[in-house]
Design a protein around this motif. Structure first.
Motif, PDB file in Angstrom:
ATOM      1  N   ASN A 177       0.859  -1.699  -0.158  1.00  0.00           N
ATOM      2  CA  ASN A 177      -0.006  -0.092   0.076  1.00  0.00           C
ATOM      3  C   ASN A 177       0.847   1.027  -0.227  1.00  0.00           C
ATOM      4  O   ASN A 177       0.026   2.633  -0.718  1.00  0.00           O
ATOM      5  CB  ASN A 177      -0.951  -0.047   1.292  1.00  0.00           C
ATOM      6  CG  ASN A 177      -2.026  -0.914   0.993  1.00  0.00           C
ATOM      7  OD1 ASN A 177      -2.186  -1.599   2.570  1.00  0.00           O
ATOM      8  ND2 ASN A 177      -1.947  -1.373   0.017  1.00  0.00           N
ATOM      9  N   ILE A 178       2.133   1.581   0.267  1.00  0.00           N
ATOM     10  CA  ILE A 178       3.099   2.509   0.819  1.00  0.00           C
ATOM     11  C   ILE A 178       3.553   2.423  -0.448  1.00  0.00           C
ATOM     12  O   ILE A 178       3.433   4.055  -1.162  1.00  0.00           O
ATOM     13  CB  ILE A 178       3.703   2.305   2.484  1.00  0.00           C
ATOM     14  CG1 ILE A 178       3.284   2.068   3.720  1.00  0.00           C
ATOM     15  CG2 ILE A 178       5.030   3.146   1.381  1.00  0.00           C
ATOM     16  CD1 ILE A 178       4.406   2.373   4.505  1.00  0.00           C
ATOM     17  N   PHE A 179       3.709   1.924  -0.994  1.00  0.00           N
ATOM     18  CA  PHE A 179       4.904   1.958  -2.406  1.00  0.00           C
ATOM     19  C   PHE A 179       3.788   2.457  -3.313  1.00  0.00           C
ATOM     20  O   PHE A 179       3.991   2.795  -4.312  1.00  0.00           O
ATOM     21  CB  PHE A 179       5.698   0.826  -2.983  1.00  0.00           C
ATOM     22  CG  PHE A 179       6.665   0.711  -2.832  1.00  0.00           C
ATOM     23  CD1 PHE A 179       7.911   1.260  -3.431  1.00  0.00           C
ATOM     24  CD2 PHE A 179       7.177   0.055  -1.205  1.00  0.00           C
ATOM     25  CE1 PHE A 179       9.483   0.803  -2.821  1.00  0.00           C
ATOM     26  CE2 PHE A 179       8.505   0.126  -0.944  1.00  0.00           C
ATOM     27  CZ  PHE A 179       8.972   0.397  -1.814  1.00  0.00           C
ATOM     28  N   TYR A 180       2.308   1.502  -3.388  1.00  0.00           N
ATOM     29  CA  TYR A 180       1.271   2.310  -4.794  1.00  0.00           C
ATOM     30  C   TYR A 180       1.862   3.666  -4.359  1.00  0.00           C
ATOM     31  O   TYR A 180       0.782   4.490  -5.531  1.00  0.00           O
ATOM     32  CB  TYR A 180      -0.072   1.408  -4.473  1.00  0.00           C
ATOM     33  CG  TYR A 180       0.099   0.423  -4.689  1.00  0.00           C
ATOM     34  CD1 TYR A 180       0.635  -0.092  -5.785  1.00  0.00           C
ATOM     35  CD2 TYR A 180      -0.335  -0.898  -3.766  1.00  0.00           C
ATOM     36  CE1 TYR A 180       0.492  -1.447  -6.104  1.00  0.00           C
ATOM     37  CE2 TYR A 180      -1.134  -2.330  -4.508  1.00  0.00           C
ATOM     38  CZ  TYR A 180      -0.390  -2.141  -6.016  1.00  0.00           C
ATOM     39  OH  TYR A 180      -0.070  -3.540  -6.665  1.00  0.00           O
ATOM     40  N   ASN A 181       1.751   4.223  -3.335  1.00  0.00           N
ATOM     41  CA  ASN A 181       1.371   5.749  -2.675  1.00  0.00           C
ATOM     42  C   ASN A 181       2.556   6.365  -2.726  1.00  0.00           C
ATOM     43  O   ASN A 181       2.861   7.786  -2.583  1.00  0.00           O
ATOM     44  CB  ASN A 181       0.565   6.143  -1.305  1.00  0.00           C
ATOM     45  CG  ASN A 181      -0.929   5.676  -1.889  1.00  0.00           C
ATOM     46  OD1 ASN A 181      -1.707   5.916  -2.808  1.00  0.00           O
ATOM     47  ND2 ASN A 181      -0.502   5.241  -0.875  1.00  0.00           N
ATOM     48  N   THR A 182       3.663   5.859  -3.755  1.00  0.00           N
ATOM     49  CA  THR A 182       5.125   6.630  -4.082  1.00  0.00           C
ATOM     50  C   THR A 182       4.991   6.958  -5.789  1.00  0.00           C
ATOM     51  O   THR A 182       4.162   6.216  -6.195  1.00  0.00           O
ATOM     52  CB  THR A 182       6.127   5.908  -3.427  1.00  0.00           C
ATOM     53  OG1 THR A 182       6.473   4.967  -3.855  1.00  0.00           O
ATOM     54  CG2 THR A 182       5.926   6.037  -1.980  1.00  0.00           C
ATOM     55  N   GLU A 183       5.936   7.752  -5.750  1.00  0.00           N
ATOM     56  CA  GLU A 183       6.834   7.989  -7.097  1.00  0.00           C
ATOM     57  C   GLU A 183       7.706   6.839  -7.842  1.00  0.00           C
ATOM     58  O   GLU A 183       8.259   6.057  -8.848  1.00  0.00           O
ATOM     59  CB  GLU A 183       7.356   9.109  -7.594  1.00  0.00           C
ATOM     60  CG  GLU A 183       8.849   9.704  -6.364  1.00  0.00           C
ATOM     61  CD  GLU A 183       8.667   9.253  -5.039  1.00  0.00           C
ATOM     62  OE1 GLU A 183      10.047   9.744  -4.426  1.00  0.00           O
ATOM     63  OE2 GLU A 183       8.584   9.966  -5.210  1.00  0.00           O
ATOM     64  N   TYR A 184       7.589   5.957  -6.807  1.00  0.00           N
ATOM     65  CA  TYR A 184       8.710   4.717  -6.213  1.00  0.00           C
ATOM     66  C   TYR A 184       8.131   3.766  -7.934  1.00  0.00           C
ATOM     67  O   TYR A 184       7.462   3.413  -7.692  1.00  0.00           O
ATOM     68  CB  TYR A 184       9.845   4.048  -5.536  1.00  0.00           C
ATOM     69  CG  TYR A 184      10.466   5.406  -4.993  1.00  0.00           C
ATOM     70  CD1 TYR A 184      11.460   5.082  -5.523  1.00  0.00           C
ATOM     71  CD2 TYR A 184       9.690   5.484  -3.844  1.00  0.00           C
ATOM     72  CE1 TYR A 184      12.176   6.331  -4.812  1.00  0.00           C
ATOM     73  CE2 TYR A 184      10.541   5.987  -3.194  1.00  0.00           C
ATOM     74  CZ  TYR A 184      11.589   6.981  -3.416  1.00  0.00           C
ATOM     75  OH  TYR A 184      12.483   7.852  -2.694  1.00  0.00           O
ATOM     76  N   ARG A 185       8.879   2.651  -9.320  1.00  0.00           N
ATOM     77  CA  ARG A 185       8.177   2.167  -9.726  1.00  0.00           C
ATOM     78  C   ARG A 185       7.998   1.010  -9.178  1.00  0.00           C
ATOM     79  O   ARG A 185       8.920   0.516  -8.456  1.00  0.00           O
ATOM     80  CB  ARG A 185       9.194   2.292 -11.344  1.00  0.00           C
ATOM     81  CG  ARG A 185       9.788   3.806 -11.617  1.00  0.00           C
ATOM     82  CD  ARG A 185      10.332   3.561 -12.891  1.00  0.00           C
ATOM     83  NE  ARG A 185      11.819   2.793 -11.903  1.00  0.00           N
ATOM     84  CZ  ARG A 185      13.306   3.224 -12.292  1.00  0.00           C
ATOM     85  NH1 ARG A 185      13.616   3.573 -13.889  1.00  0.00           N
ATOM     86  NH2 ARG A 185      14.188   2.600 -11.265  1.00  0.00           N
TER      87      ARG A 185
END
Length: 325
Positions: A177-185
């Motif tokens: 969930n956290i990575f879905y809300n970042t600019e990271y691929r």
């Protein structure tokens, strides 16, 4: 592009751990760091580094990285910390471009056929499940687990809760969930053969993001072959007139006991059926027939439920859940 995979395991290593090491040895582009208190003598290949550490030392090492009292009473709780390994254990992986975590109740095929240079160049986080996830080794990426979810410091909630929270994969609010809300691929596909732990037969399971639950494959009888470092799945089509062959990077034997003969370490071709590794017979159809007979009674379901009940009674944890609903 160098990749380090981290494993923390306390207690007696699985009886087929030597076979796990054999499958690691083939994957020369990857390095494993095994933190364990098991002093059994194994033939560790050059790309597998053993770090002897007891659980108390591990607890102290993890606590030093946080300014609040963390919950880490049992090794099982380490699952919730997997996404923080890059931050906590940075000194061990500082020379690697990528790091990840994996389980040891699995056998690897040829990882480089799936975790390719192109894939690594294009993504910062690969995959979503605890048995294999890979991150770009970057200071900011390694601290993403600290990001808030819906305004809450979820990692602090998880790291102060004695119970397992599934923070490393899809249970509750989690690292994905956290990575879905970042600019990271973020590559959020599943690539491994993850076996349903409640089924004696080899039945694949995976997480469906749209339905937000784990689902089981329709194919109910699979066998695997490990051949010269490559891993293949075999099953019959619906009409039972053709055998399908697929390659996988690994197979995950979650909560499953496997019979293991050390002689298998001397061969480069063996089959895997629901209860053991077989190197004498090389006929796919006969392996599928044997596997089908083993599934007449689903003893695996009762084994897992019984073991889970004993653990819950011991730890006084009665928060039941079903990831398939």
């Amino acid at each position: 592009m160098k990749v380090a995979l981290i494993v923390l395991y306390f207690g007696k290593l699985p009886n087929y751990f030597s076979l796990f090491l054999k499958s690691c040895e083939i994957n020369k582009d990857f390095t494993w760091f095994i933190f364990t208190d098991d002093k059994t003598e194994f033939n560790y290949p050059e790309n597998v580094k053993k770090i002897e550490i007891n659980f108390e030392q591990c607890q102290n090492l993890f606590q030093q990285k946080f300014d609040f009292d963390i919950a880490l009473k049992t090794p099982q709780k380490l699952c919730d910390y997997k996404c923080a390994y890059g931050y906590i254990l940075q000194d061990y992986i500082k020379d690697y471009e990528f790091w990840g975590h994996c389980d040891i109740d699995l056998i690897f095929g040829n990882l480089s056929n799936f975790v390719t240079k192109e894939v690594l160049q294009n993504y910062d986080k690969l995959y979503t499940l605890g048995h294999l996830t890979i991150y770009r080794n970057d200071e900011l990426i390694n601290k993403q687990f600290m990001n808030k979810i819906n305004g809450q410091s979820r990692y602090k909630q998880v790291f102060t809760d004695d119970n397992g929270c599934g923070f490393d994969e899809w249970i509750g609010e989690n690292i994905n969930n956290i990575f879905y809300n970042t600019e990271y691929r973020f590559l959020d596909t599943a690539i491994g053969a993850d076996l349903d732990p409640y089924n004696t037969s080899f039945v694949l399971a995976w997480y469906d993001k749209q339905k937000q639950k784990y689902i089981r494959d329709r194919v109910k009888n699979n066998v695997f072959e490990w051949k010269n470092g490559n891993l293949y799945r075999f099953y019959e089509n619906e009409d039972k007139n053709k055998i399908i062959k697929e390659e996988f990077p690994y197979v995950h034997f979650q909560k499953r006991n496997m019979n293991f003969d050390k002689e298998i370490l001397n061969v480069d071709d063996f089959f895997v059926i629901p209860n053991k590794f077989i190197y004498e017979n090389k006929d796919v159809k006969s392996m599928l027939d044997i596997a089908k007979k083993l599934s007449v009674i689903n003893y695996q379901y009762f084994k897992v439920k019984y073991k889970s009940l004993k653990s819950r009674l011991k730890n006084k944890n009665f928060n039941f859940s079903n990831v398939f609903k």
